[in-house]
Each structure stands twice: as structure tokens, then as C-alpha cells.
Design an enzyme around this catalytic site. Sequence first.
Site, PDB file in Angstrom:
ATOM      1  N   PHE A 107      41.466  39.027  46.326  1.00  0.00           N
ATOM      2  CA  PHE A 107      41.670  37.549  45.724  1.00  0.00           C
ATOM      3  C   PHE A 107      43.103  37.355  45.782  1.00  0.00           C
ATOM      4  CE2 PHE A 107      42.377  34.573  42.374  1.00  0.00           C
ATOM      5  CZ  PHE A 107      41.164  33.490  42.931  1.00  0.00           C
ATOM      6  N   ASN A 208      41.124  38.000  34.565  1.00  0.00           N
ATOM      7  CA  ASN A 208      40.922  36.948  35.486  1.00  0.00           C
ATOM      8  C   ASN A 208      39.567  37.222  36.103  1.00  0.00           C
ATOM      9  OD1 ASN A 208      40.923  34.468  36.965  1.00  0.00           O
ATOM     10  ND2 ASN A 208      42.217  35.180  38.433  1.00  0.00           N
ATOM     11  N   PRO A 209      38.383  37.085  35.433  1.00  0.00           N
ATOM     12  CA  PRO A 209      37.107  37.450  36.174  1.00  0.00           C
ATOM     13  C   PRO A 209      36.555  36.372  37.267  1.00  0.00           C
ATOM     14  CG  PRO A 209      36.788  36.590  33.896  1.00  0.00           C
ATOM     15  CD  PRO A 209      38.203  36.524  34.202  1.00  0.00           C
TER      16      PRO A 209
END
Length: 300
Positions: A107, A208-209
Site C-alpha cells: 500500500f 492503518n488497517p
Amino acid sequence: MTAVVEQGTAADRPVTVRSLVERSARILEAARVPDPRVDAELLVGHVLDASRGRVQSLSVTDAPVSAEEAVAIAEVVERRAAREPLQHILGVAWFRTLELAVGPGVFVPRPETESVAQIAIDAVRAVVPAEGSPLAVDLGTGSGALALSIASEVLHAEVVGVENSPRAFVWAKENLARTGVQNARLVFADLADALPDLDGRVDVVVSNPPYVPIGAIPRDPEVRLFDPEAALYGGADGLDVVRRVSATARRLLREGGMVVIEHGELQGESIRALLTADGFRAASTQRDLTGRDRTTTALR
């Protein structure tokens, strides 16, 4: 005859940094890339091994560019016009004070997460442990952005990043090496059962899932087409992984320790209720620099 002369003159005219930046910006604007001029300057600089400021200086002086460099610039601009993330093309993402390596399989950290990092950093700085160092854990560290930011800005803290994606873990390890921080370590594990040896000892848990509901499609092609699905989608309501973060944070945190969770702008109320139901207290939601709800914190 006049047209032939003008055409020959244009062909003989050297390609310059200015002309390439302007042409690239037009192509990116037509492709609806946000901030096309900025991206054009960064892409030209990437090929020329020059900073954005240097590219601007070269544009002012109309510096020439070789044919090989012009072709290389055209190629990276074409990739960006197809909405491949700028960070993938450059190979790096800037996050707070760090330059992180990123690419397929991890990500890409976003600017809005910098405010999440600040909340976690402030919480770690406020810790005055009875003995030893403040201890922070980043659940689902990805590129390592949050863990390494805490470690690099709170040098007396101990920081652990947890990640269960093999591809993301490789990027995190590279970033740990390139930042050179000595007070962080990485653990390959599922966040649901990670770090049992630290139960009840951690001062700050940050995460920060993935929090996008499975039926919600991200607007930006860079996110939709290139970010790993496992880092984006959090089940029907977007909170599946958040629930696991809450349970793990409750297990890891000492009494009075803080959990810090990034989420979507419409999820603050749900996450406050979730954390409260799990036994946390003082759940509170903070906004990012754009005024959107971004981070919820609570105390163990």
C-alpha cells in the site's frame, strides 16, 4: 515553400526540459491526473536524476535534453497517464521525514496518514515509563510508514511493526534498512495473534488497517487498480480488521495505554462504539488537515 522551411526548423530545434515538461503536463492533464504539472516535473527529474527544483531551473534556462532522455521521459509519462501511481514509477513515496521504497504488493502511504503518525508520535513522546523505553506497536505496517516514522522521530522509543503479507514485508524490510533506524524491528505475523510476549506491556498501538467496505469501489484508479486488495477492503462494513485491531490492542496495551486507528471519514462513530464495547474508554475521533474524520483514539 514557407511551410516546408518552418517544418525543417522545428525538426532541427533541440528538445528542451521546458518543452518536455509542458508536453508531459498536457498529456497528464488530459488523462485527469491530479497536479499534472507537479507530476510532470517529478517524472522529468526522475529520468534526468534531478530534483524538482533543479528541473524548474533547467526549464527556465531552456536546457537541452538528449534523444534517449526524451524517449525515457515519454515512456514514464505514458505510464503515469495510464494512472500507474507516481510512487511506483519513481520507486519511492515521501512520508513525513522519510523516503520510503514502494512498488507492487504494498500500500502506498498517503499524506492524510501523516496526521495519524503525528497523533501516535505525540502519544509515545508523552509516555514516561517506570523503567526502560516507551513501547509502540504498528499493526499491519505495510511499507513501514507508521512504525518507522515513530522510530525515527522518537529515538528513545522501541517500535515493532507487524505485517502478514510476504510482498509488503519485503518492502518494510527494505525501508527499515534504508532509513537506518536502530530502535525498530519487524515481525512477520498475523496481527490477530501477534506478539504474545508483549501482552500488557505496550504503551501505544497504532494501525492503518484496511477499512473500505467490500461494496465500495475507490474512486482513484491508482488505488483501485494498484493497491493490494488486502490493504484496502475490510469486509461488508469495512470494520472486520478494525475489530481484530481492537482485540489485539486490548491484549497488548498496558493500563492507560492508547490505541490509534486510521479510518474512513464516515466511520468514526462506529469505531468509537466498537472500542467502547471492547472495554476501551475516552474514545475520541480527530480530523485530518482536510477537515475529514480520520483517526480514532481510545485508552485501555
